[in-house]
Structure formats: C-alpha cells, structure tokens
Design an enzyme around this catalytic site. Structure first.
Site, PDB file in Angstrom:
ATOM      1  N   THR A  14       0.957  -1.631   0.372  1.00 27.34           N
ATOM      2  CA  THR A  14      -0.437   0.244   0.268  1.00 27.34           C
ATOM      3  C   THR A  14       1.286   1.251  -0.040  1.00 27.34           C
ATOM      4  O   THR A  14       1.734   1.144   0.636  1.00 27.34           O
ATOM      5  CB  THR A  14      -0.971  -0.072   1.808  1.00 27.34           C
ATOM      6  OG1 THR A  14      -2.038  -1.186   1.388  1.00 27.34           O
ATOM      7  CG2 THR A  14      -1.840   1.225   1.565  1.00 27.34           C
ATOM      8  N   GLY A  58     -10.124  -4.606   1.837  1.00 30.37           N
ATOM      9  CA  GLY A  58      -9.746  -3.501   3.304  1.00 30.37           C
ATOM     10  C   GLY A  58      -9.905  -2.209   4.023  1.00 30.37           C
ATOM     11  O   GLY A  58     -11.285  -1.842   3.234  1.00 30.37           O
ATOM     12  N   THR A  88      -1.819   1.905   7.373  1.00 32.97           N
ATOM     13  CA  THR A  88      -1.403   0.851   6.560  1.00 32.97           C
ATOM     14  C   THR A  88      -1.140  -0.446   7.076  1.00 32.97           C
ATOM     15  O   THR A  88      -1.821  -0.005   8.369  1.00 32.97           O
ATOM     16  CB  THR A  88       0.025   1.548   5.460  1.00 32.97           C
ATOM     17  OG1 THR A  88       0.659  -0.093   4.687  1.00 32.97           O
ATOM     18  CG2 THR A  88       0.995   1.162   7.120  1.00 32.97           C
ATOM     19  N   GLY A  89      -1.679  -1.031   6.605  1.00 33.18           N
ATOM     20  CA  GLY A  89      -0.658  -2.737   7.733  1.00 33.18           C
ATOM     21  C   GLY A  89      -2.383  -3.424   7.361  1.00 33.18           C
ATOM     22  O   GLY A  89      -2.870  -3.771   6.779  1.00 33.18           O
ATOM     23  N   HIS A  90      -2.677  -4.441   8.295  1.00 36.91           N
ATOM     24  CA  HIS A  90      -4.022  -4.911   8.372  1.00 36.91           C
ATOM     25  C   HIS A  90      -4.886  -4.209   8.436  1.00 36.91           C
ATOM     26  O   HIS A  90      -5.666  -3.476   9.944  1.00 36.91           O
ATOM     27  CB  HIS A  90      -3.818  -5.944   9.627  1.00 36.91           C
ATOM     28  CG  HIS A  90      -4.259  -7.147   9.991  1.00 36.91           C
ATOM     29  ND1 HIS A  90      -4.057  -8.969   9.785  1.00 36.91           N
ATOM     30  CD2 HIS A  90      -5.687  -7.830   9.707  1.00 36.91           C
ATOM     31  CE1 HIS A  90      -4.525  -9.492   9.120  1.00 36.91           C
ATOM     32  NE2 HIS A  90      -5.485  -8.846   9.211  1.00 36.91           N
TER      33      HIS A  90
HETATM   34  C1  SD4 Z   1      -5.899  -3.276   3.473  1.00 38.52           C
HETATM   35  N1  SD4 Z   1      -4.171  -2.073   4.441  1.00 38.52           N
HETATM   36  O1  SD4 Z   1      -5.933  -4.336   1.960  1.00 38.52           O
HETATM   37  C2  SD4 Z   1      -3.636  -2.705   3.530  1.00 38.52           C
HETATM   38  C3  SD4 Z   1      -2.800  -3.442   2.962  1.00 38.52           C
HETATM   39  C4  SD4 Z   1      -1.264  -3.260   3.848  1.00 38.52           C
HETATM   40  O2  SD4 Z   1       0.834  -2.656   3.533  1.00 38.52           O
HETATM   41  O3  SD4 Z   1      -1.301  -1.431   4.056  1.00 38.52           O
HETATM   42  N2  SD4 Z   1      -0.092  -3.313   3.026  1.00 38.52           N
HETATM   43  O4  SD4 Z   1      -5.889  -4.444   4.042  1.00 38.52           O
END
Ligand code: SD4
Length: 339
Positions: free
Chosen positions: A198, A228, A249-251
């Site tokens: 991301t 997401g 960003t992240g999960h």
């Molecule tokens: C998601 N937030 O699709 C995004 C993934 C992400 O670095 O940030 N990855 O959940």
C-alpha cells in the site's frame, strides 16, 4: 517562513478580517507548508512527484493523485497491478482520494486498471457516488477513458503466488521494511515476498488546503472479493480541512474496526499532535483487540493544518517519508508500541 506569515497578515488586513489576523499572529506553528507525507520507502518516489507539483503551485489534490500514480506504475513494487494476487490468482485493487471540501471517491476490487487512484478521482468528480466496486468500477473506468491492462501477474507476484499455492494458507505477515533501503529498493523481504502492499499520501498545499490518497493491491492471497481499509473513507484515509488528514497501512480489518483515519483526525481535533493522535489510535486498537493484534501490523500517518506531520505503528518496522522545507524527503522510522 516569517515572510509567509507577514503575507497572510497583510492579506487579512487588506480584507479587513481582524479576528483572522489575531489567530494567525498568535499561532507560531503556521509555518510548514507545503508538505507531503506518505507511507513506506516507496513514498520517497511518490513524495518527489507530489512535492514538484506543490512547488509549482498545483493543488494538494493533484499532488496526492499524481504522487501515488508513480507507485502504482512501479514494476518492482507491491502496489497496483504488480502486486500480489488474491487466492484465485487475480490482482484486485482498492483506492481512495479526498480533498479539502469533503469531496471523496473510491474504488474497490478493481481489476486490470493501472491507476485505481485516478478512477477513484473520476468517481469523485464525475459520478454522483463515493464508491464503486468490482465489475461496475471497471465498467465506469472504461467508460471514462481508462485502458484495460492484461491480467498477467508481474514476475515477482507470479513467483510469490506459486510459492503460496504450496500451502494455500491465508497467513498475513506483519508489514515491515528495512529502513536502510532509501533509494529505489524493491519493497521485498529476503525470501522475495513483498512486505507491504500500500501507499497512502497526504499533502498540504501552498494555500494550506489538505488532500489525501491511498492505493493498494490489498493483502496478498486474500479471499476473492475481500476489501480492505484503503478504499473506505474514514478507515484507510480521511481529510478534514479544518483539522488535518490521516491515512493507514497494515492489516486492513484492524484499521476498519476502529475507523482508524477518522479517529486520528478527531483526536487531532481534540488537540493532540499528529504523532500523539496516531499513537492514541493504535492504543485504541490494542484496547479493543489485545492479543489478537500480536502478529499483525497497523500504522498511521497524519498531518495537521499547521503542517506538523508524523507516523506511528503498532509493530517495529514501519517507516514514512516526509517532504517539506524542513524535511528534505526523509525516510523516518516510526515509533511503535508492541513487539
Ligand atoms: C489492506 N491496508 O488491504 C492494506 C494492506 C497494507 O501494506 O497496508 N499493506 O488491508
């Protein structure tokens, strides 16, 4: 930046807006715009483009769109069509954009389009809606002049997918990166896997307006149809021109659960600095989820109206790129709370 404050004061004087003068002269912090902040080391390249536009007097909206378009087109990156596919082997893209007026647009589960961020902007500017998904989003993109790209996976993504198929287990990794990778380094771990997917970018322009963007190929090997946080206004990204802007960003599931970016903006409204607001949002997630966050990453970036900007993460290994007169496109390792 005394000159700018003097200019604002003079302009305000000319306009006869006395209360405004009082506010501006009392606020010593109104001195750090334009500014760009974005996630991960790919942010350095995106920031460079956004900064060039802002320095040429373009709007924050143009800067946030064209900045992340650089990343969407990077072949060695993990954002856009070169990203990891879903569990059926198909790359699906999510993106969102928002300006200083509260106008916003987003797309989710979009296939075969190189610049989902520009489709999100088209949704904002040319449709009566905020969000389009899947086939409908693609149909809208094609009707608005976007070109259909081949379905083919990038060489890295193909390799990753073949490897993943051996076990076919959905096991998202903690997003991290090596802060040493300052220039054009692909965002990959030693085993060749992408370590994040991301880019989010926030900009404050010459006339102190804010905009934000977020674009992603989403979590690798996700269920087909999974969406997401990135295209969800208020989760993956949010802008309130009175207060500030934030992005995540992240999960994604964990960010959605706390309406993360909106929460960060509201915490800034209550007087927290961008860094303290990002940290407090992560504390909120920990309070809500506790141990369930043990093997997950979430991270935020934020900027306030005065041009203070920072990031904060749940786990070690998040970095953000900051460009302003004070920060010459620096990659900064964020503080973290867990791990
Ligand atoms: C998601 N937030 O699709 C995004 C993934 C992400 O670095 O940030 N990855 O959940």
């Amino acid at each position: 930046m005394t000159t700018r404050r003097k200019f604002i004061t003079q302009t305000a004087l000319a306009a006869g807006s006395f209360p405004f003068i009082l506010k501006v002269t009392a606020d010593q912090k109104i001195n750090n715009f334009p500014l760009v902040i974005s996630t991960w080391d790919a942010g350095l390249r995106a920031n460079a483009k956004a900064w060039e536009l802002l320095k040429n007097g373009k709007s924050a909206l143009d800067a946030v769109e064209q900045g992340v378009m650089i990343t969407e087109s990077e072949i060695n990156c993990c954002v856009g069509l070169s990203g990891n596919p879903d569990r059926d082997g198909i790359v699906t893209l999510d993106a969102s954009i928002m300006n200083h007026l509260g106008d916003c647009g987003s797309v989710a589960a979009l296939e075969q389009i190189e610049h989902p961020i520009s489709v999100a902007r088209a949704v904002m500017e040319k449709s009566p809606h905020v969000m389009l998904v899947g086939q409908g989003a693609q149909q809208f993109a094609l009707a608005n002049g976007f070109e259909l790209k081949p379905k083919k996976l990038s060489p890295d993504a193909e390799k990753n997918y073949k490897e993943w198929l051996k076990k076919s287990q959905y096991k998202p990794m903690i997003n991290i990166e090596n802060i040493g990778n300052k220039t054009n380094a692909p965002n990959k771990l030693e085993n060749g896997q992408f370590n994040h997917d991301t880019i989010a970018l926030l900009a404050l322009d010459n006339i102190q307006n804010l905009s934000g963007s977020c674009t992603t190929s989403g979590m690798g090997f996700k269920y087909r149809g999974r969406v997401g946080d990135s295209p969800i206004i208020g989760a993956g990204m949010y802008v309130d021109n009175e207060v500030g802007a934030a992005a995540a960003t992240g999960h994604g599931e964990e960010v959605i659960r706390i309406a993360g970016s909106h929460l960060v903006v509201e915490l800034m409204r209550l007087g927290k600095s961008p860094k303290a607001a990002c940290k407090a949002a992560i504390e909120r997630a920990i309070k809500l989820r506790g141990d369930k966050l043990k093997d997950k990453q979430i991270a935020f970036i934020a900027v306030n109206k005065q041009g203070e900007a920072a990031g904060y993460a749940l786990q070690k290994g998040f970095s953000y790129a900051l460009y302003s007169e004070k920060h010459n496109n620096e990659l900064i390792a964020a503080d973290w709370l867990m791990g």
